[in-house]
Structures are given as C-alpha cells and as structure tokens.
Enzyme design. Structure first.
Site, PDB file in Angstrom:
ATOM      1  N   ASP A  49      22.233 -21.689  16.715  1.00  0.00           N
ATOM      2  CA  ASP A  49      21.191 -22.340  15.920  1.00  0.00           C
ATOM      3  C   ASP A  49      20.250 -23.187  16.775  1.00  0.00           C
ATOM      4  O   ASP A  49      20.596 -23.602  17.889  1.00  0.00           O
ATOM      5  CB  ASP A  49      21.843 -23.286  14.896  1.00  0.00           C
ATOM      6  CG  ASP A  49      22.557 -22.543  13.784  1.00  0.00           C
ATOM      7  OD1 ASP A  49      22.770 -21.318  13.916  1.00  0.00           O
ATOM      8  OD2 ASP A  49      22.922 -23.208  12.805  1.00  0.00           O
ATOM      9  N   HIS A 193      25.174 -23.741  19.348  1.00  0.00           N
ATOM     10  CA  HIS A 193      23.767 -24.140  19.535  1.00  0.00           C
ATOM     11  C   HIS A 193      23.329 -23.815  20.958  1.00  0.00           C
ATOM     12  O   HIS A 193      23.875 -24.396  21.909  1.00  0.00           O
ATOM     13  CB  HIS A 193      23.606 -25.643  19.265  1.00  0.00           C
ATOM     14  CG  HIS A 193      23.961 -26.032  17.860  1.00  0.00           C
ATOM     15  ND1 HIS A 193      25.263 -26.247  17.460  1.00  0.00           N
ATOM     16  CD2 HIS A 193      23.187 -26.201  16.758  1.00  0.00           C
ATOM     17  CE1 HIS A 193      25.264 -26.547  16.164  1.00  0.00           C
ATOM     18  NE2 HIS A 193      24.024 -26.525  15.714  1.00  0.00           N
TER      19      HIS A 193
END
Ligand code: ZN
Length: 241
Positions: A49, A193
């Site tokens: 993300d 991430h």
C-alpha cells in the site's frame, strides 16, 4: 491502527476446501505464474500500500527476479509523482488497486468527498497505466456500508487483509521478515507498504523462504480464485485478524 470488522454486504464467495496434499505436490514452482490455481496449490498474497514511492522500483526488480506478481494499492497523488513506476507495475503484470487520492479516513468524509477521492485516483491510474482498477483498499481498512455503496456505484470491490506486517511500526528489516514469515498461511492476504525501505529490503528473504515452503505468491484476485467479485463488497470475507 484500529481493528474493525467489515460489513459484508453480500457473502457470495465460498472458499474451496483444501485439496489433498497430492494435488499440492503436483504443482511445481515452475508452473506458469499466470495459471496458478489457488484451489489446488498453496497461495498467499503480498499486498503493498501507499506507493508508488522511491523504493518501489527496487521492489519491482526483486519481484521480477523471483517471477512473482503482487498487488499494489496506489495513492493517487503519488501516482502522479511516480507515474513511470506505476506504468512499470502494470507492464510487468502486477495487480493494481485504488487506495484513494490523499489517504484519508473515508468514513469521516461526505459522500462527494469519498467519490472524489476514488475517482481522482482512478483517473491518475488510468493516465499512468492505461487501465482503471476494479479493486480498492480503504485506507486504515476504514470502511462502512456507506463507503461500500459508493464503491459499488463506481464498480470497485473492497480488498482488506487478514495479516498485517505492521512494517510501519517495526521499521526494521529483520523484524519485518520475521513478522511476515510468521503470518504465512495458506490464502492469507498480507498487508505491507513499499514506501518503507526496510520492507523492500526484507523482500528477498521473505520471497525465498515462502518459495521454499511451497507457497505461490499471487495477486489478490488470483488468490480469491478468480471469481467474479461483487462491487462494494469487502474481501477477503472475514476481514482482519
Ligand atoms: Zn494505506
């Protein structure tokens, strides 16, 4: 990060029962990645993300070396800044989802603001890659029935996760590696991430270890058995844990 149980608007995905071990061993790592059938083999999804960011290109290199496809949930304003990287993701066959334009808590916005966050990101991704996503991930996993209905209106399914690397807290390559490998479980959707360098540095060992354990690392829609996802609905069914 608050824990929240998503509202499943219409549960239509039934997870297939685990096949016998023999079915699993018959699938080799050399099988064409595009043809992976997660009903038959052990799959896991690594999802990244908040990018693209400065370390994403390096991650794409590592994924290419491992012949591995993942899912990226992109932040619209970053797509504008790293358009070339976003284009590279699409070109190399990774799955791309919408992660809003400015990464807000969607449940605290008005309907128009939610729509704007999603639509601007669809536009940015289409401009960079030539294609609009049909999946989105609400930032912080923060969604509700109202956000779900706007996602449905825009033709997007919501993808959350059921294993978190907590990489944004750990910020340590060895600790992130240990955490992700500890989460490894068949059909798990792992939250990571690519905006943290420690996460990207953890990837070679994570990928090698998962491969050695017989996992096929696949994009989320492959893990969800390639079934038709319903717009607005939250996947994987069952949400966070
Ligand atoms: Zn995020």
């Amino acid at each position: 990060m608050r824990r929240w149980i998503p509202i499943v608007l219409a549960a239509t995905v039934t997870l297939t029962a685990a096949p016998p071990a023999s079915a699993e061993s018959s699938a080799t790592a050399s099988a064409a990645k595009g043809a992976v059938n997660c009903a038959k083999v052990k799959c896991i999804s690594l999802t990244f993300d908040d990018g693209p960011g400065p370390y994403t290109a390096k991650l794409l290199d590592l994924l290419r070396e491992h012949h591995t496809k993942v899912t990226f949930f992109l932040v619209g304003q970053r797509v504008r800044k790293y358009a070339k990287t976003a284009r590279g993701m699409a070109r190399e066959g990774h799955e791309i989802g919408n992660h809003t334009y400015t990464h807000p808590h969607l449940t605290s916005l008005s309907d128009d603001e939610v729509r704007d966050e999603i639509v601007r990101t669809q536009d940015a991704i289409r401009k960079a890659t030539g294609k609009e996503p049909d999946i989105m991930r609400p930032p912080y996993g923060d969604t509700d029935e109202r956000v779900g209905s706007i996602a449905a209106e825009l033709g997007l399914s919501q993808i959350v996760w059921n294993g978190s690397s907590r990489d944004w807290e750990l910020r340590n390559t060895a600790a992130i590696t240990k955490k992700v490998l500890g989460l490894a479980k068949r059909d798990r959707v792992v939250l990571m991430h690519d905006v943290w360098p420690e996460t990207v540095k953890a990837m070679p060992k994570i990928l090698t270890t998962l491969e050695n354990k017989g996992y096929h690392v696949v994009p989320v829609k492959t893990l969800l058995r390639g079934r038709e996802l319903n717009a607005g609905e939250v996947y994987p069914i069952g949400g966070w844990n």
